[in-house]
Design a protein around this motif. Structure first.
Motif, mmCIF file in Angstrom:
data_model
loop_
_atom_site.group_PDB
_atom_site.id
_atom_site.type_symbol
_atom_site.label_atom_id
_atom_site.label_comp_id
_atom_site.label_asym_id
_atom_site.label_seq_id
_atom_site.Cartn_x
_atom_site.Cartn_y
_atom_site.Cartn_z
ATOM 1 N N LYS A 1 0.821 -1.220 0.000
ATOM 2 C CA LYS A 1 0.000 0.000 0.000
ATOM 3 C C LYS A 1 0.852 1.266 0.000
ATOM 4 C CE LYS A 1 -3.833 2.187 2.457
ATOM 5 N NZ LYS A 1 -4.796 2.059 3.590
ATOM 6 N N SER A 2 1.948 1.247 0.715
ATOM 7 C CA SER A 2 2.787 2.445 0.847
ATOM 8 C C SER A 2 3.417 2.873 -0.474
ATOM 9 C CB SER A 2 3.885 2.208 1.882
ATOM 10 O OG SER A 2 4.746 1.148 1.471
ATOM 11 N N GLN A 3 3.404 1.984 -1.467
ATOM 12 C CA GLN A 3 4.040 2.308 -2.754
ATOM 13 C C GLN A 3 3.099 3.059 -3.701
ATOM 14 O OE1 GLN A 3 6.876 -0.642 -4.442
ATOM 15 N NE2 GLN A 3 5.923 -2.067 -3.007
ATOM 16 N N ILE A 4 1.820 3.119 -3.355
ATOM 17 C CA ILE A 4 0.862 3.833 -4.199
ATOM 18 C C ILE A 4 0.657 5.231 -3.625
ATOM 19 C CG2 ILE A 4 -1.455 3.839 -5.185
ATOM 20 C CD1 ILE A 4 -1.515 0.810 -4.810
ATOM 21 N N LYS A 5 1.124 6.218 -4.356
ATOM 22 C CA LYS A 5 1.076 7.611 -3.879
ATOM 23 C C LYS A 5 -0.048 8.379 -4.588
ATOM 24 C CE LYS A 5 4.945 6.752 -1.663
ATOM 25 N NZ LYS A 5 4.950 6.524 -0.195
ATOM 26 N N GLN A 6 -0.427 9.485 -3.992
ATOM 27 C CA GLN A 6 -1.464 10.345 -4.550
ATOM 28 C C GLN A 6 -1.107 10.765 -5.982
ATOM 29 O OE1 GLN A 6 -4.235 11.186 -2.717
ATOM 30 N NE2 GLN A 6 -5.140 12.239 -4.470
ATOM 31 N N GLY A 7 -2.060 10.565 -6.899
ATOM 32 C CA GLY A 7 -1.880 11.002 -8.277
ATOM 33 C C GLY A 7 -1.082 10.076 -9.166
ATOM 34 N N MET A 8 -0.570 8.965 -8.638
ATOM 35 C CA MET A 8 0.216 8.027 -9.451
ATOM 36 C C MET A 8 -0.671 7.326 -10.479
ATOM 37 S SD MET A 8 2.755 6.129 -6.700
ATOM 38 C CE MET A 8 3.222 4.898 -7.914
ATOM 39 N N SER A 9 -0.125 7.127 -11.670
ATOM 40 C CA SER A 9 -0.817 6.284 -12.660
ATOM 41 C C SER A 9 -0.412 4.835 -12.395
ATOM 42 C CB SER A 9 -0.430 6.699 -14.075
ATOM 43 O OG SER A 9 0.959 6.547 -14.292
ATOM 44 N N VAL A 10 -1.409 3.952 -12.283
ATOM 45 C CA VAL A 10 -1.159 2.550 -11.928
ATOM 46 C C VAL A 10 -1.763 1.639 -12.989
ATOM 47 C CG1 VAL A 10 -1.431 0.749 -10.182
ATOM 48 C CG2 VAL A 10 -1.199 3.156 -9.475
ATOM 49 N N ALA A 11 -0.912 0.874 -13.652
ATOM 50 C CA ALA A 11 -1.350 -0.071 -14.686
ATOM 51 C C ALA A 11 -1.653 -1.419 -14.035
ATOM 52 C CB ALA A 11 -0.260 -0.231 -15.737
ATOM 53 N N ILE A 12 -2.765 -2.030 -14.434
ATOM 54 C CA ILE A 12 -3.204 -3.311 -13.865
ATOM 55 C C ILE A 12 -3.364 -4.313 -14.995
ATOM 56 C CG2 ILE A 12 -5.010 -4.479 -12.546
ATOM 57 C CD1 ILE A 12 -5.746 -1.613 -11.458
ATOM 58 N N THR A 13 -2.731 -5.465 -14.864
ATOM 59 C CA THR A 13 -2.807 -6.465 -15.933
ATOM 60 C C THR A 13 -4.136 -7.207 -15.916
ATOM 61 O OG1 THR A 13 -1.950 -8.338 -14.642
ATOM 62 C CG2 THR A 13 -0.327 -6.900 -15.692
ATOM 63 N N CYS A 14 -4.581 -7.607 -17.106
ATOM 64 C CA CYS A 14 -5.729 -8.511 -17.234
ATOM 65 C C CYS A 14 -5.421 -9.488 -18.365
ATOM 66 C CB CYS A 14 -7.016 -7.748 -17.533
ATOM 67 S SG CYS A 14 -8.490 -8.813 -17.552
ATOM 68 N N ALA B 1 3.374 2.894 -11.799
ATOM 69 C CA ALA B 1 3.413 1.613 -11.098
ATOM 70 C C ALA B 1 2.622 0.575 -11.878
ATOM 71 C CB ALA B 1 2.844 1.753 -9.689
ATOM 72 N N ILE B 2 2.965 -0.700 -11.668
ATOM 73 C CA ILE B 2 2.249 -1.809 -12.301
ATOM 74 C C ILE B 2 1.859 -2.810 -11.223
ATOM 75 C CG2 ILE B 2 2.361 -3.720 -13.966
ATOM 76 C CD1 ILE B 2 4.611 -2.193 -15.405
ATOM 77 N N ILE B 3 0.613 -3.254 -11.270
ATOM 78 C CA ILE B 3 0.154 -4.355 -10.425
ATOM 79 C C ILE B 3 -0.114 -5.538 -11.343
ATOM 80 C CG2 ILE B 3 -1.666 -5.205 -8.910
ATOM 81 C CD1 ILE B 3 -2.019 -2.378 -7.866
ATOM 82 N N ALA C 1 14.150 -9.956 -14.794
ATOM 83 C CA ALA C 1 14.619 -8.735 -15.462
ATOM 84 C C ALA C 1 13.523 -7.672 -15.468
ATOM 85 C CB ALA C 1 15.051 -9.060 -16.888
ATOM 86 N N ILE C 2 12.289 -8.098 -15.677
ATOM 87 C CA ILE C 2 11.177 -7.142 -15.678
ATOM 88 C C ILE C 2 10.947 -6.588 -14.275
ATOM 89 C CG2 ILE C 2 8.665 -6.942 -15.988
ATOM 90 C CD1 ILE C 2 9.023 -8.979 -18.335
ATOM 91 N N ARG C 3 11.052 -7.439 -13.272
ATOM 92 C CA ARG C 3 10.890 -6.969 -11.895
ATOM 93 C C ARG C 3 11.902 -5.873 -11.557
ATOM 94 N NH1 ARG C 3 11.984 -9.155 -7.683
ATOM 95 N NH2 ARG C 3 13.487 -10.695 -8.441
ATOM 96 N N LYS C 4 13.129 -6.064 -12.039
ATOM 97 C CA LYS C 4 14.217 -5.160 -11.675
ATOM 98 C C LYS C 4 14.280 -3.900 -12.535
ATOM 99 C CE LYS C 4 16.953 -9.061 -9.985
ATOM 100 N NZ LYS C 4 18.100 -9.973 -10.253
ATOM 101 N N ASN C 5 13.722 -3.981 -13.750
ATOM 102 C CA ASN C 5 13.866 -2.861 -14.686
ATOM 103 C C ASN C 5 12.571 -2.113 -14.960
ATOM 104 O OD1 ASN C 5 16.791 -2.997 -15.822
ATOM 105 N ND2 ASN C 5 16.076 -5.119 -15.863
ATOM 106 N N SER C 6 11.497 -2.519 -14.292
ATOM 107 C CA SER C 6 10.223 -1.843 -14.507
ATOM 108 C C SER C 6 9.676 -1.351 -13.174
ATOM 109 C CB SER C 6 9.212 -2.799 -15.156
ATOM 110 O OG SER C 6 8.708 -3.721 -14.196
ATOM 111 N N ASN C 7 8.457 -0.846 -13.224
ATOM 112 C CA ASN C 7 7.818 -0.280 -12.038
ATOM 113 C C ASN C 7 6.780 -1.232 -11.448
ATOM 114 O OD1 ASN C 7 6.205 -0.069 -14.281
ATOM 115 N ND2 ASN C 7 6.311 2.164 -14.374
ATOM 116 N N VAL C 8 7.000 -2.545 -11.552
ATOM 117 C CA VAL C 8 6.109 -3.514 -10.910
ATOM 118 C C VAL C 8 6.230 -3.355 -9.394
ATOM 119 C CG1 VAL C 8 5.697 -5.962 -10.437
ATOM 120 C CG2 VAL C 8 6.151 -5.204 -12.789
ATOM 121 N N ILE C 9 5.129 -3.034 -8.741
ATOM 122 C CA ILE C 9 5.183 -2.857 -7.282
ATOM 123 C C ILE C 9 4.704 -4.101 -6.536
ATOM 124 C CG2 ILE C 9 4.979 -0.359 -7.361
ATOM 125 C CD1 ILE C 9 2.010 -0.700 -6.560
ATOM 126 N N CYS C 10 3.851 -4.901 -7.179
ATOM 127 C CA CYS C 10 3.345 -6.089 -6.491
ATOM 128 C C CYS C 10 2.645 -7.017 -7.464
ATOM 129 C CB CYS C 10 2.368 -5.697 -5.369
ATOM 130 S SG CYS C 10 0.814 -4.999 -5.959
#
Length: 429
Positions: A47-60, A150-152, A206-215
């Motif tokens: 939860k602490s990684q999601i800040k006010q106004g952040m754009s968050v991409a969610i996979t489907c 961020a990416i979930i 590599a994706i975990r380390k080089n992207s903005n995946v938070i969880c």
């Protein structure tokens, strides 16, 4: 009657008995799913990684995941509660005909629509290179996701259909293949499934380390395709904890409670059932030599496609016999891209096809070797997702009676063919 029909006309099909296979039915009630999602994502480390106004991409993804629209909406609502600006993007490699429109159509078919989830859906096949693996491969992911704050990653954890390894289908593969779109998936598949167990981990890390995946939000289903468990994992926990979750998922899988059969008849296949149309972990019809499991069947007969597969007949190549009806329904422009990207072209080869269900099943039995044709072992299933109720031939009845997890539900009956030689399916299963 043509020559082929005449060759099959003398094959007598045995009477069939309906049985019930009993599996673990524990699951999360649908109405409690949003609460569980919130609880898992509310861990301070996430939860602490999601800040006010952040754009968050969610996979489907493209699979027929249970309650996926409810789960995605819950993630969206959680991100909003944290002050973030969520959007959903299709993460499915080359599925949906490898087009943005086709991928959007797939997730909307699962109820993941903008009106329902309450946020934008950004569907694009454009990728962005975010780095290089430790082995020198280019790492590509969805451009919209790469440019988000961020990416979930949300995905079902289960056995893969073409390789065995510490992680198979799940969060690491969702990042590697799903988020990679057609271009990224092709890079990973280029070396073939012989190396996939290793490469999914190499690319995923590599994706975990080089992207903005938070969880990641890992989903496990029971044998009835109900949501059994939802687990929130931090970026660092994904590779550490996914292997144990995979083992748990495998222990819950539906299967055929018999070791062998002469013929397995599958009423329908489709991408909403399995990535391979029919799950080889059930039917034993693996497209590569790098995975094993399922029943040992001499022949497999596939009769039809699901409506939800939109003509994608991937997996029909693993059948020995099919029907003209299925071949006519198949959309090869949608079917071929998946096989081409994966490099397993055998999955989409057209097997021998017959004019109706009866002849297809008769041919399947006719071409069995070392089989007692007077008392054959035949199993009929609706599809590989629905395995509670199945039909077995009389020759398997005594074996079924010895299994405490099987209930016999009726007397032996003739196959319910209509006047055109096709099975009447209404109310059958």
């Amino acid at each position: 009657m043509g020559v082929v029909s005449e060759l099959c006309s003398g094959v007598k099909l045995p009477k069939m008995v309906k049985i019930k296979q009993n599996f673990n039915r524990d699951c999360i009630p649908k109405e409690q799913i949003p609460q569980v999602v919130f609880e898992q994502l509310s861990r301070e480390e996430i939860k602490s990684q999601i800040k006010q106004g952040m754009s968050v991409a969610i996979t489907c993804g493209s699979r027929g995941v249970a309650n996926i629209n409810i789960i995605i909406k819950a993630i969206v609502d959680f991100v909003k509660s944290c002050g973030g600006n969520p959007f959903v993007f299709p993460a499915m490699g080359s599925h949906g005909g490898a087009t943005a429109e086709g991928q959007r159509e797939m997730i909307e078919g699962y109820g993941v629509t903008e009106d329902f989830i309450g946020c934008p859906i950004k569907s694009s096949m454009e990728t962005k290179r975010i780095g290089t693996t430790e082995e020198g491969h280019p790492v590509l992911i969805d451009k919209n996701a790469a440019e988000a704050d961020a990416i979930i990653v949300c995905g079902r954890i289960k056995a893969h259909t073409a390789f065995n390894g510490p992680v198979e289908s799940g969060l690491m593969k969702m990042m590697t293949i799903g988020m990679g779109k057609q271009q990224g998936a092709e890079v990973c598949h280029e070396s073939g499934f012989k190396h996939m167990a290793r490469l999914v981990q190499v690319f995923g890390n590599a994706i975990r380390k080089n992207s903005n995946v938070i969880c990641g939000l890992g989903l496990i289903e029971n044998a009835f395709d109900d949501t059994y468990k939802i687990v929130g994992l931090t970026n660092e926990e994904i590779p550490e904890k996914e292997p144990a979750l995979l083992l748990e998922a495998k222990s819950l899988m539906g299967k055929l409670l018999f070791d062998t059969a002469d013929v397995v008849v599958v009423d329908r296949i489709g991408k909403n059932v399995s990535g391979d149309g029919m799950d080889p972990n059930v039917t034993g019809t693996f497209g590569t030599p790098y995975a094993k499991g399922g029943i040992d069947a001499k022949r497999v007969v596939v009769l039809d496609l699901t409506e939800e597969t939109h003509g994608n007949a991937n997996g029909v190549g693993m059948a020995d016999v099919t029907t003209k009806r299925l071949v006519d329904k198949a959309n090869w422009e949608i079917t071929y891209p998946n096989a081409i990207t994966s490099t397993v072209i055998s999955m989409v080869k057209i097997p021998a096809f017959m004019k109706n269900d009866k002849e297809a099943i008769q041919l399947g039995l006719r071409i069995c070797n070392e089989t007692d044709k007077e008392s054959p072992r035949i199993i009929r299933i609706k599809d590989t997702m629905h395995l509670e109720y199945v039909y077995i031939s009389e020759a398997m009845l005594e074996e079924a009676k010895q299994n405490p997890n099987i209930e016999i539900l009726g007397e032996p009956q003739e196959w319910p063919f209509d006047e055109d030689g096709n099975l009447e399916t209404q109310g059958t299963f």
